[in-house]
Design a protein around this motif. Structure first.
Motif, PDB file in Angstrom:
ATOM      1  N   ILE A   8       0.850  -1.281   0.132  1.00 19.91           N
ATOM      2  CA  ILE A   8       0.038   0.082   0.018  1.00 19.91           C
ATOM      3  C   ILE A   8       0.936   1.234  -0.167  1.00 19.91           C
ATOM      4  O   ILE A   8       0.733   2.333  -0.751  1.00 19.91           O
ATOM      5  N   ARG A   9       1.797   1.360   0.944  1.00 23.12           N
ATOM      6  CA  ARG A   9       2.761   2.319   0.934  1.00 23.12           C
ATOM      7  C   ARG A   9       3.291   2.684  -0.381  1.00 23.12           C
ATOM      8  O   ARG A   9       3.716   3.739  -0.992  1.00 23.12           O
ATOM      9  N   HIS A  10       3.902   1.451  -0.764  1.00 22.65           N
ATOM     10  CA  HIS A  10       4.762   1.614  -2.290  1.00 22.65           C
ATOM     11  C   HIS A  10       3.875   2.254  -3.288  1.00 22.65           C
ATOM     12  O   HIS A  10       4.197   2.998  -4.066  1.00 22.65           O
ATOM     13  N   ALA A  11       2.618   1.993  -3.401  1.00 25.43           N
ATOM     14  CA  ALA A  11       1.816   2.147  -4.384  1.00 25.43           C
ATOM     15  C   ALA A  11       1.339   3.478  -4.390  1.00 25.43           C
ATOM     16  O   ALA A  11       1.410   4.269  -5.433  1.00 25.43           O
ATOM     17  N   SER A  12       1.009   4.058  -3.149  1.00 28.46           N
ATOM     18  CA  SER A  12       0.725   5.654  -2.810  1.00 28.46           C
ATOM     19  C   SER A  12       2.023   6.361  -3.209  1.00 28.46           C
ATOM     20  O   SER A  12       1.747   7.329  -3.734  1.00 28.46           O
ATOM     21  N   GLY A  13       3.157   6.045  -2.724  1.00 31.56           N
ATOM     22  CA  GLY A  13       4.385   6.883  -3.009  1.00 31.56           C
ATOM     23  C   GLY A  13       4.503   6.643  -4.518  1.00 31.56           C
ATOM     24  O   GLY A  13       4.940   7.630  -5.190  1.00 31.56           O
ATOM     25  N   ALA A  14       4.317   5.642  -5.362  1.00 24.33           N
ATOM     26  CA  ALA A  14       4.693   5.117  -6.753  1.00 24.33           C
ATOM     27  C   ALA A  14       3.710   6.323  -7.638  1.00 24.33           C
ATOM     28  O   ALA A  14       4.188   7.119  -8.619  1.00 24.33           O
ATOM     29  N   VAL A  66      11.200   7.945  -1.551  1.00 28.66           N
ATOM     30  CA  VAL A  66      10.184   7.621  -0.565  1.00 28.66           C
ATOM     31  C   VAL A  66      10.594   7.473   0.863  1.00 28.66           C
ATOM     32  O   VAL A  66      10.001   7.592   1.930  1.00 28.66           O
ATOM     33  N   MET A  67      11.766   6.821   1.092  1.00 24.92           N
ATOM     34  CA  MET A  67      12.225   6.659   2.675  1.00 24.92           C
ATOM     35  C   MET A  67      12.599   7.881   3.057  1.00 24.92           C
ATOM     36  O   MET A  67      12.425   8.174   4.154  1.00 24.92           O
ATOM     37  N   ILE A  68      13.153   8.970   2.404  1.00 25.74           N
ATOM     38  CA  ILE A  68      13.421  10.332   2.771  1.00 25.74           C
ATOM     39  C   ILE A  68      12.083  10.801   3.142  1.00 25.74           C
ATOM     40  O   ILE A  68      12.024  11.531   4.333  1.00 25.74           O
ATOM     41  N   ALA A  69      11.058  10.676   2.624  1.00 28.76           N
ATOM     42  CA  ALA A  69       9.686  11.323   2.856  1.00 28.76           C
ATOM     43  C   ALA A  69       9.164  10.707   4.072  1.00 28.76           C
ATOM     44  O   ALA A  69       8.771  11.553   5.105  1.00 28.76           O
ATOM     45  N   GLU A  70       9.061   9.525   4.294  1.00 28.12           N
ATOM     46  CA  GLU A  70       8.696   8.832   5.490  1.00 28.12           C
ATOM     47  C   GLU A  70       9.495   9.103   6.656  1.00 28.12           C
ATOM     48  O   GLU A  70       8.839   9.364   7.765  1.00 28.12           O
ATOM     49  N   LYS A  71      10.970   9.225   6.771  1.00 29.97           N
ATOM     50  CA  LYS A  71      11.569   9.732   7.783  1.00 29.97           C
ATOM     51  C   LYS A  71      11.318  11.033   8.271  1.00 29.97           C
ATOM     52  O   LYS A  71      11.244  11.492   9.496  1.00 29.97           O
ATOM     53  N   ALA A  72      11.239  11.979   7.422  1.00 27.88           N
ATOM     54  CA  ALA A  72      11.049  13.279   7.502  1.00 27.88           C
ATOM     55  C   ALA A  72       9.494  13.520   8.099  1.00 27.88           C
ATOM     56  O   ALA A  72       9.708  14.548   9.030  1.00 27.88           O
ATOM     57  N   MET A  73       8.762  13.043   7.483  1.00 27.70           N
ATOM     58  CA  MET A  73       7.122  13.046   8.217  1.00 27.70           C
ATOM     59  C   MET A  73       7.025  12.607   9.618  1.00 27.70           C
ATOM     60  O   MET A  73       6.469  13.298  10.313  1.00 27.70           O
ATOM     61  N   GLU A  74       7.901  11.411   9.767  1.00 27.75           N
ATOM     62  CA  GLU A  74       7.674  10.983  11.207  1.00 27.75           C
ATOM     63  C   GLU A  74       8.349  11.905  12.022  1.00 27.75           C
ATOM     64  O   GLU A  74       7.903  12.153  13.133  1.00 27.75           O
ATOM     65  N   ARG A  75       9.486  12.546  11.642  1.00 27.16           N
ATOM     66  CA  ARG A  75      10.044  13.562  12.597  1.00 27.16           C
ATOM     67  C   ARG A  75       9.687  14.959  12.616  1.00 27.16           C
ATOM     68  O   ARG A  75       9.367  15.461  13.727  1.00 27.16           O
ATOM     69  N   LEU A  76       8.809  15.536  11.863  1.00 29.58           N
ATOM     70  CA  LEU A  76       8.067  16.460  11.869  1.00 29.58           C
ATOM     71  C   LEU A  76       6.847  16.214  12.870  1.00 29.58           C
ATOM     72  O   LEU A  76       6.585  17.120  13.513  1.00 29.58           O
ATOM     73  N   THR A  77       5.949  15.247  12.744  1.00 29.83           N
ATOM     74  CA  THR A  77       4.985  14.681  13.866  1.00 29.83           C
ATOM     75  C   THR A  77       5.369  15.036  15.281  1.00 29.83           C
ATOM     76  O   THR A  77       4.752  15.808  15.682  1.00 29.83           O
ATOM     77  N   TYR A  78       6.655  14.762  15.671  1.00 27.53           N
ATOM     78  CA  TYR A  78       7.050  14.922  17.079  1.00 27.53           C
ATOM     79  C   TYR A  78       7.565  16.411  17.304  1.00 27.53           C
ATOM     80  O   TYR A  78       7.136  16.784  18.334  1.00 27.53           O
ATOM     81  N   GLY A  79       8.046  17.045  16.108  1.00 24.33           N
ATOM     82  CA  GLY A  79       8.497  18.308  16.562  1.00 24.33           C
ATOM     83  C   GLY A  79       7.357  19.230  16.504  1.00 24.33           C
ATOM     84  O   GLY A  79       7.455  20.506  16.898  1.00 24.33           O
ATOM     85  N   LEU A  80       6.065  19.100  15.863  1.00 22.64           N
ATOM     86  CA  LEU A  80       5.179  19.874  15.718  1.00 22.64           C
ATOM     87  C   LEU A  80       3.891  19.899  16.731  1.00 22.64           C
ATOM     88  O   LEU A  80       3.417  20.775  17.114  1.00 22.64           O
ATOM     89  N   MET A 109       3.745  18.183  -1.936  1.00 25.29           N
ATOM     90  CA  MET A 109       2.940  17.188  -2.155  1.00 25.29           C
ATOM     91  C   MET A 109       3.311  15.874  -2.002  1.00 25.29           C
ATOM     92  O   MET A 109       2.941  14.771  -1.844  1.00 25.29           O
ATOM     93  N   TYR A 110       4.687  15.768  -2.267  1.00 23.71           N
ATOM     94  CA  TYR A 110       5.523  14.209  -2.343  1.00 23.71           C
ATOM     95  C   TYR A 110       5.343  13.893  -0.723  1.00 23.71           C
ATOM     96  O   TYR A 110       5.097  12.595  -0.447  1.00 23.71           O
ATOM     97  N   ALA A 111       5.648  14.938   0.060  1.00 21.23           N
ATOM     98  CA  ALA A 111       5.736  14.234   1.386  1.00 21.23           C
ATOM     99  C   ALA A 111       4.265  13.867   1.905  1.00 21.23           C
ATOM    100  O   ALA A 111       4.169  12.953   2.673  1.00 21.23           O
ATOM    101  N   GLY A 112       3.280  14.918   1.677  1.00 18.79           N
ATOM    102  CA  GLY A 112       1.928  14.616   2.185  1.00 18.79           C
ATOM    103  C   GLY A 112       1.264  13.340   1.343  1.00 18.79           C
ATOM    104  O   GLY A 112       0.887  12.553   2.166  1.00 18.79           O
ATOM    105  N   GLY A 113       1.621  13.272   0.131  1.00 17.46           N
ATOM    106  CA  GLY A 113       0.992  12.069  -0.683  1.00 17.46           C
ATOM    107  C   GLY A 113       1.712  10.673  -0.227  1.00 17.46           C
ATOM    108  O   GLY A 113       0.765   9.849  -0.380  1.00 17.46           O
ATOM    109  N   ALA A 114       2.686  10.802   0.070  1.00 16.67           N
ATOM    110  CA  ALA A 114       3.361   9.544   0.448  1.00 16.67           C
ATOM    111  C   ALA A 114       2.985   9.017   1.625  1.00 16.67           C
ATOM    112  O   ALA A 114       3.232   7.868   1.987  1.00 16.67           O
TER     113      ALA A 114
END
Length: 464
Positions: free
Chosen positions: A125-131, A150-164, A249-254
């Motif tokens: 599912i994650r792969h298809a959405s990122g694709a 995709v790995m960059i986006a996932e890691k950055a989004m994870e860290r944004l959550t905690y920081g926000l 878009m890339y960060a949110g959509g993934a």
């Protein structure tokens, strides 16, 4: 206040709403917060009074982590308007059909992955959405495993959550702390966190656009949003805007679309009768000799109701990104100070007992009128409000719909069974993050028939 938890804040705010009402106020040092728990109040403030509530509160960690490129986090102003103009131009409803071929191709790829390794469905599912988002925005075909972007986006989004989240880092309340050295008491944690996050956000913003530029230089680029934007780019400022909106878009959509689709699998494993009813509609409208397409979308109201219920039942973002009061205001006798951060509690809105009977039950039928037609509740509040509503909502909903309808057409989803033939309970836990995902769980995913298997393989073998 010091009793604001970092995790699952929406649950606490929902409980507060039962005691304190539609608006709940709290303060962390000098920063005022108001939680908006009622949909009608959110519409009144964020849409009818959008002139005053369309900006974002400043969070120092957003800047320090490099997340200030993100259009969704920018304050209201000239730069944000430039971003919004670009996003609207390439994501308005009449443009979305341009991306349908890509969406169908990537969804068909996911169906094949489900055939070959159904136990890895969360990853598929994650792969298809990122694709989908990477092909749409950058013309990039995501690698089957460990794709760099995709790995960059996932890691950055994870860290944004905690920081926000409110109360996580004191620097978001006392921004002057950002100027103190790392050795100063209380500064090491947030400075180290920001230092480790910034390379991810820099790569997320720059690397994909630079890859498109290189391909354009050799004449090897594919048609995509970034290439279209770059063709019309006339300055360094415009290039920076392009990098920012594409990365937004890339960060949110993934991250957001897979959250909804994973929740759909979770819902189907626990609500098999809903699945049967949806499949009966698909068989009646589409038949069993082809896969569903976007042309079928408005002929299947029950499928649309499932999409709505997935979005409502497990909110993508239980707490929306805060708005801020540009000027002091008064609402229903309540004084709202200038600079107050207003948080839309989407979780509470999706569980309003006056609107949703038995809200914890997954029930798509709640979206039908007595005459059998769909009602006007399209759960648009899940995508935000007013001028800050998600500009990619049409693309996101189309992706979620297409994925759900194709999975229902070709697979059965049930609880797994143990050696004795008893159902194994599905893990009910969800991540405690800005974008809420189900934690890994098991379910049994099997093709509906040999004909369904053949349809999936034929779709891959005979496409252009």
């Amino acid at each position: 206040m010091t009793d604001i938890p970092v995790n699952n804040q929406w649950f606490l705010f929902n409980e507060w709403s039962k005691v304190y009402g539609d608006l709940t106020y709290f303060r962390i040092l000098h920063q005022h917060f108001i939680v908006v728990n009622k949909l009608e109040v959110a519409i009144e403030l964020f849409e009818k009074r959008s002139n005053n509530y369309s900006s974002r509160p400043h969070a120092a960690m957003v800047d320090l982590m490099g997340w200030d490129f993100n259009s969704a986090l920018k304050p209201y102003g000239t730069v944000w308007r430039n971003h919004r103009r670009l996003l609207h131009q390439y994501l308005k409803p009449e443009v979305i059909p341009n991306y349908q071929a890509t969406q169908e191709k990537k969804v068909h790829d996911m169906l094949l992955q489900l055939l070959e390794s159904p136990s890895n469905f969360m990853s598929h599912i994650r792969h298809a959405s990122g694709a989908i988002i990477m092909a749409t925005m950058y013309g990039h075909d995501v690698q089957a495993k460990d794709d760099h972007f995709v790995m960059i986006a996932e890691k950055a989004m994870e860290r944004l959550t905690y920081g926000l989240f409110p109360g996580t880092f004191l620097v978001n309340t006392i921004s002057a702390l950002r100027y103190l050295p790392r050795w100063f008491p209380g500064c090491a944690e947030f400075k180290n966190y920001a230092r480790d996050t910034r390379p991810l956000t820099d790569q997320m913003k720059n690397d994909p656009v630079q890859a498109v530029q290189r391909k354009m230089g050799t004449g090897d680029e594919r048609r995509c949003v970034a290439a279209d934007m770059l063709e019309n780019c006339r300055s360094e400022n415009e290039l920076e805007d392009i990098k920012c909106v594409c990365a937004t878009m890339y960060a949110g959509g993934a991250d957001t679309s897979p959250a909804s689709i994973q929740s759909f699998f979770y819902a189907m494993a626990n609500n098999y009768q809903v699945q049967i009813k949806a499949q009966e509609e698909i068989d009646r409208v589409v038949g069993r000799d082809r896969l569903p397409t976007f042309e079928d979308r408005f002929s299947m109201p029950y499928a649309e109701a499932i999409v709505r219920e997935v979005l409502r039942w497990r909110s993508i973002t239980p707490l929306a990104i805060p708005h801020t009061a540009t000027e002091a205001d008064i609402y229903e006798g309540y004084y709202i100070p200038q600079g107050t951060a207003l948080i839309a509690n989407i979780w509470s809105m999706s569980r309003d007992p006056a609107k949703y009977d038995d809200p914890e039950t997954f029930n798509p039928s709640r979206f039908f009128n007595p005459d059998g037609t769909l009602n006007d509740d399209d759960v648009a509040y899940e995508f935000g409000f007013g001028r800050r509503i998600c500009p990619a909502r049409h693309l996101a909903r189309a992706t979620v719909w297409l994925t759900i309808i194709n999975v229902l057409a070709t697979f059965d989803i049930r609880k797994k069974k143990d050696a004795a033939g008893n159902d194994i309970p599905v893990n009910q836990a969800y991540t405690q993050s800005l974008v809420s995902h189900p934690m890994p769980f098991e379910c049994a995913i099997t093709p509906r028939s040999d004909a369904a298997t053949a349809l999936v393989r034929d779709a891959i073998a005979h496409r252009d």
